[in-house]
Motif scaffolding. Structure first.
Motif, PDB file in Angstrom:
ATOM      1  N   HIS A  30       0.858  -1.171   0.000  1.00 60.42           N
ATOM      2  CA  HIS A  30       0.000   0.000   0.000  1.00 60.42           C
ATOM      3  C   HIS A  30       0.900   1.229   0.000  1.00 60.42           C
ATOM      4  N   ILE A  31       0.700   2.100  -0.980  1.00 62.50           N
ATOM      5  CA  ILE A  31       1.542   3.293  -1.044  1.00 62.50           C
ATOM      6  C   ILE A  31       0.902   4.360  -0.151  1.00 62.50           C
ATOM      7  N   THR A  32       1.517   4.587   1.004  1.00 62.28           N
ATOM      8  CA  THR A  32       0.928   5.511   1.974  1.00 62.28           C
ATOM      9  C   THR A  32       1.118   6.947   1.490  1.00 62.28           C
ATOM     10  N   TRP A  35       4.706   8.167   1.548  1.00 63.35           N
ATOM     11  CA  TRP A  35       5.548   7.747   0.424  1.00 63.35           C
ATOM     12  C   TRP A  35       5.188   8.500  -0.839  1.00 63.35           C
TER      13      TRP A  35
ATOM     14  N   LYS B  92      -0.281   0.623 -10.722  1.00 60.43           N
ATOM     15  CA  LYS B  92      -0.639  -0.263  -9.618  1.00 60.43           C
ATOM     16  C   LYS B  92      -1.848  -1.153  -9.913  1.00 60.43           C
ATOM     17  N   LEU B 222       9.395  16.912   5.037  1.00 57.14           N
ATOM     18  CA  LEU B 222       8.144  16.176   5.216  1.00 57.14           C
ATOM     19  C   LEU B 222       7.695  16.242   6.667  1.00 57.14           C
ATOM     20  N   TRP B 227       6.495   6.224   9.856  1.00 57.52           N
ATOM     21  CA  TRP B 227       6.430   5.731   8.487  1.00 57.52           C
ATOM     22  C   TRP B 227       6.169   4.247   8.443  1.00 57.52           C
ATOM     23  N   LYS B 228       5.267   3.860   7.573  1.00 60.06           N
ATOM     24  CA  LYS B 228       5.022   2.433   7.370  1.00 60.06           C
ATOM     25  C   LYS B 228       5.273   2.098   5.913  1.00 60.06           C
ATOM     26  N   ILE B 229       5.948   1.002   5.701  1.00 53.75           N
ATOM     27  CA  ILE B 229       6.181   0.573   4.329  1.00 53.75           C
ATOM     28  C   ILE B 229       5.018  -0.294   3.861  1.00 53.75           C
ATOM     29  N   PHE B 230       4.617  -1.196   4.705  1.00 59.27           N
ATOM     30  CA  PHE B 230       3.500  -2.079   4.362  1.00 59.27           C
ATOM     31  C   PHE B 230       2.296  -1.725   5.231  1.00 59.27           C
ATOM     32  N   GLY B 231       1.157  -2.285   4.895  1.00 62.55           N
ATOM     33  CA  GLY B 231      -0.025  -2.099   5.712  1.00 62.55           C
ATOM     34  C   GLY B 231      -0.715  -0.782   5.416  1.00 62.55           C
ATOM     35  N   SER B 232      -1.772  -0.498   6.142  1.00 62.65           N
ATOM     36  CA  SER B 232      -2.581   0.661   5.818  1.00 62.65           C
ATOM     37  C   SER B 232      -1.911   1.931   6.320  1.00 62.65           C
ATOM     38  N   SER B 233      -2.331   3.047   5.760  1.00 62.82           N
ATOM     39  CA  SER B 233      -1.728   4.308   6.171  1.00 62.82           C
ATOM     40  C   SER B 233      -2.247   4.707   7.538  1.00 62.82           C
ATOM     41  N   SER B 234      -1.422   5.404   8.284  1.00 61.40           N
ATOM     42  CA  SER B 234      -1.827   5.789   9.628  1.00 61.40           C
ATOM     43  C   SER B 234      -2.408   7.190   9.609  1.00 61.40           C
TER      44      SER B 234
END
Lengths: 102, 234
Positions: A30-32, A35, B92, B222, B227-234
């Motif tokens: 998932h591209i947050t 990112w 994507k 920024l 920061w998360k690379i995987f999973g849902s956005s916080s």
């Protein structure tokens, strides 16, 4: 040239895999927004490195501009580009001015 | 053919002014190095990346060992990792075959042409159509000019300084993506760094400038969030 075809094949496959790297797995992560925001800076981080060194180190022919005519014309073209937002105008004016100077 | 595909194709036309002289050089160098037209075209088709083609061709001409040739080509093309990351959001949702096709055509110019128009695309599909149109134009320009360069030698009149069209077109593709002062500051920063790092061999100055600049962005521009690379956005 021996090995030509093997080298071309290797180079082709390797280059493709580099290009495919992130695209190929894009559905897996998932591209947050964080990112995404960082990615949005990629043109600003990368393109100047395609533009500036070649102009900065160019040893030109116009003596009264110390041979730096490309750098100076490029700065003018940057203005044209910002005003017109048109590649044609930027290219046309830049190439024409450099041609006249030389 | 969708209208965005057509727009992408035509947006690329002026950029080919800088690509064609480069292709002419590439073709004439390939002919001088003793490649057959078949070999030259195959290299163009499989590799499709001018700077690495010129460098590896030169090494082949000097009888360099194969692993040196491959390593040189890969290092020069390592910048495509960044383009791949930047382009990933647009591809994507596409099927794998489309992901492969669009990756295959990823070049500095085709990505730049798309990113400069980013603000006008409503969906990632729109961006992808535009991008593919740009890629097709790039493909014709590159293959056409290399083939002509192979047959007729370097045909671009040198007094026109057409090689200067490359930095000019990147500049005019960069300008629209400088959305505010932050982006302009980053472009200034990376210009400065690129001059400092320009002495690096194998065009590594390009990739290292981009990485240093991205770190600069991450550290100073920024929002400070986890920061998360995987999973849902916080």
């Amino acid at each position: 040239m021996e090995n030509f075809w093997l080298i071309i094949l290797g180079l082709g496959i390797g280059t493709f895999l580099i290009r495919f790297s992130f695209v190929g797995f894009s559905h897996r992560f998932h591209i947050t927004p964080d990112w995404k925001e960082l990615f949005s800076y990629i043109p600003a981080c990368l393109f100047p490195a395609l533009i500036v060194p070649g102009l900065f180190f160019d040893q030109g022919q116009v003596q009264w501009l110390w041979g730096k005519e490309k750098l100076i014309v490029a700065l003018l073209a940057l203005g044209v580009s910002a005003l017109t937002r048109s590649i044609l105008w930027t290219l046309g004016s830049g190439l024409l001015v450099l041609y006249i100077l030389r | 053919m969708s209208s965005l595909f057509r727009k992408g194709f035509f947006a690329m036309l002026p950029i080919t002014v800088g690509i064609i002289p480069f292709g002419a050089v590439m073709g004439s160098v390939a002919a001088e190095a003793g490649l057959s037209l078949w070999q030259s075209s195959a290299m163009n088709l499989f590799v499709f990346a001018g700077a690495s083609q010129l460098a590896t061709l030169d090494l082949m001409d000097q009888q360099a060992p194969w692993f040196v040739i491959l390593a040189t080509g890969f290092v020069i093309n390592a910048r495509f990792f960044l383009y791949s990351a930047a382009f990933a959001p647009w591809a994507k949702e596409s099927p794998t075959a489309m992901k492969m096709l669009s990756s295959f055509f990823l070049t500095d110019q085709s990505y730049a042409a798309m990113s400069s128009q980013e603000a006008h695309f409503k969906t990632s599909r729109d961006g992808l159509s535009f991008y593919l149109g740009a890629c097709l134009c790039m493909f014709f320009a590159w293959h056409g000019s290399v083939t002509l360069g192979f047959i007729f030698g370097n045909f671009a009149p040198s007094s026109w300084n057409l090689d200067f069209a490359i930095p000019l077109s990147f500049m005019s593709l960069l300008v629209p993506s400088l959305k505010n002062r932050k982006y302009a500051a980053v472009a200034l920063f990376s210009s400065f760094i690129s001059v400092l790092l320009s002495g690096l061999p194998l065009k590594l100055g390009l990739l290292s400038t981009a990485i240093v600049s991205l770190i600069f962005v991450k550290l100073f521009l920024l929002r400070k969030t986890t920061w998360k690379i995987f999973g849902s956005s916080s």
